[in-house]
Design an enzyme around this catalytic site. Structure first.
Site, PDB file in Angstrom:
ATOM      1  N   ASP A  16       0.848  -1.058   0.016  1.00 51.33           N
ATOM      2  CA  ASP A  16       0.156   0.052   0.113  1.00 51.33           C
ATOM      3  C   ASP A  16       0.799   1.127  -0.048  1.00 51.33           C
ATOM      4  O   ASP A  16       2.194   0.973   0.272  1.00 51.33           O
ATOM      5  CB  ASP A  16      -0.818   0.022   1.182  1.00 51.33           C
ATOM      6  CG  ASP A  16      -1.982   1.250   1.419  1.00 51.33           C
ATOM      7  OD1 ASP A  16      -2.343   1.501   0.535  1.00 51.33           O
ATOM      8  OD2 ASP A  16      -1.681   1.771   2.403  1.00 51.33           O
ATOM      9  N   LEU A  17       0.369   2.235  -0.372  1.00 52.58           N
ATOM     10  CA  LEU A  17       1.374   3.527  -0.571  1.00 52.58           C
ATOM     11  C   LEU A  17       0.818   4.487   0.563  1.00 52.58           C
ATOM     12  O   LEU A  17       1.787   4.637   1.408  1.00 52.58           O
ATOM     13  CB  LEU A  17       1.071   4.187  -2.061  1.00 52.58           C
ATOM     14  CG  LEU A  17       1.690   3.318  -3.035  1.00 52.58           C
ATOM     15  CD1 LEU A  17       1.181   4.083  -4.311  1.00 52.58           C
ATOM     16  CD2 LEU A  17       3.043   3.000  -2.960  1.00 52.58           C
ATOM     17  N   ASP A  18      -0.336   5.146   0.606  1.00 51.64           N
ATOM     18  CA  ASP A  18      -0.388   6.183   1.582  1.00 51.64           C
ATOM     19  C   ASP A  18      -0.544   5.663   2.909  1.00 51.64           C
ATOM     20  O   ASP A  18      -1.371   4.861   3.248  1.00 51.64           O
ATOM     21  CB  ASP A  18      -1.943   6.834   1.274  1.00 51.64           C
ATOM     22  CG  ASP A  18      -1.977   7.475  -0.167  1.00 51.64           C
ATOM     23  OD1 ASP A  18      -0.853   7.915  -0.646  1.00 51.64           O
ATOM     24  OD2 ASP A  18      -3.051   7.486  -0.582  1.00 51.64           O
ATOM     25  N   ASP A 187      -1.486  -0.354   5.918  1.00 55.33           N
ATOM     26  CA  ASP A 187      -1.776   0.229   7.211  1.00 55.33           C
ATOM     27  C   ASP A 187      -3.184  -0.191   7.781  1.00 55.33           C
ATOM     28  O   ASP A 187      -3.671   0.049   8.827  1.00 55.33           O
ATOM     29  CB  ASP A 187      -1.589   1.448   7.378  1.00 55.33           C
ATOM     30  CG  ASP A 187      -2.463   2.390   6.324  1.00 55.33           C
ATOM     31  OD1 ASP A 187      -3.191   3.091   6.970  1.00 55.33           O
ATOM     32  OD2 ASP A 187      -2.082   2.371   5.349  1.00 55.33           O
TER      33      ASP A 187
END
Length: 234
Positions: A16-18, A187
């Site tokens: 995941d990025l954000d 997250d």
């Protein structure tokens, strides 16, 4: 690093990025402000505050629930809806919606991933293939994550948003691996862990947000610091 289930045969790490590889909260706040700043300069008597645009997003989502799987189109449609409500002509609406979204997108890409995270990715790349799977609309090629992943899969463009399994299925197909050979790191229990689990992939929960999630399932691995992933190399 806490192991809830044994994992083996991992060939691909998906990120995941954000809020996984960088703190996205100030980035989004600045991007929304840039969008509002553009719109509010069009004419003072047409200026609308954040509450107005939030209501527009909610109204558009009610009318077109499928847009929640594509945050880019959702924001663009909400901009057009709001500008129409504010009295702009169809031509003005198109022009200003595009300009307002570009202001948002430019600020959205003002990200500087910490060098220690880039070093971690470089180390992991010596053993695993790296891809990204995101529900967001950040343009990786516009900041220093460019070139870090062999593939970036985005909700909307490449399938329905996590926790739907579309993006995980596409990742496994692209990498030609079985689901249990892909380990996803994110997250959110609700989107990242639940989505990976539903797809039959392995999952790592980065527990660093202090959020109460609805999903009650377990990730295969739980960490509190992204740098704990270096233990995968041992």
């Amino acid at each position: 690093m806490r192991f809830n289930r044994a994992i083996d045969e991992i060939q691909v790490l998906s990120f995941d990025l954000d809020d996984t590889l960088y703190n996205n909260h100030p980035v989004i706040a600045a991007a929304v402000q840039a969008m509002n700043d553009y719109v509010n300069t069009l004419a003072p008597w047409r200026a609308q505050g954040p509450e107005f645009w939030l209501k527009c997003r909610k109204q558009v989502a009610l009318q077109h629930p499928e847009l929640t799987n594509d945050v880019t189109r959702w924001r663009q449609v909400a901009l057009r809806f709001g500008l129409q409500q504010a009295g702009f002509s169809p031509a003005e609406t198109e022009t200003h919606a595009e300009a307002a979204y570009q202001a948002f997108a430019t600020a959205r890409s003002q990200i500087d991933v910490d060098q220690s995270v880039l070093d971690l990715l470089a180390s992991l790349r010596t053993r695993f293939r790296l891809i990204a799977i995101t529900n967001g609309n950040v343009e990786v090629e516009r900041f220093n994550l460019a070139g870090q992943f062999e593939q970036v899969l985005m909700a909307g463009r490449d399938g329905r948003a996590k926790p739907h399994t579309d993006l995980f299925d596409a990742a496994c197909q692209h990498c030609n691996v079985a689901p249990n050979q892909l380990l996803h790191i994110g997250d959110s229990l609700d989107t990242d862990v639940q989505g990976a689990n539903l797809a039959g992939c392995r999952s790592v929960w980065l527990n660093n947000q202090g959020v109460r999630y609805r999903y009650q399932g377990l990730a295969d691995i739980e960490i509190c610091d992204i740098h704990a992933l270096s233990l995968l190399l041992t």
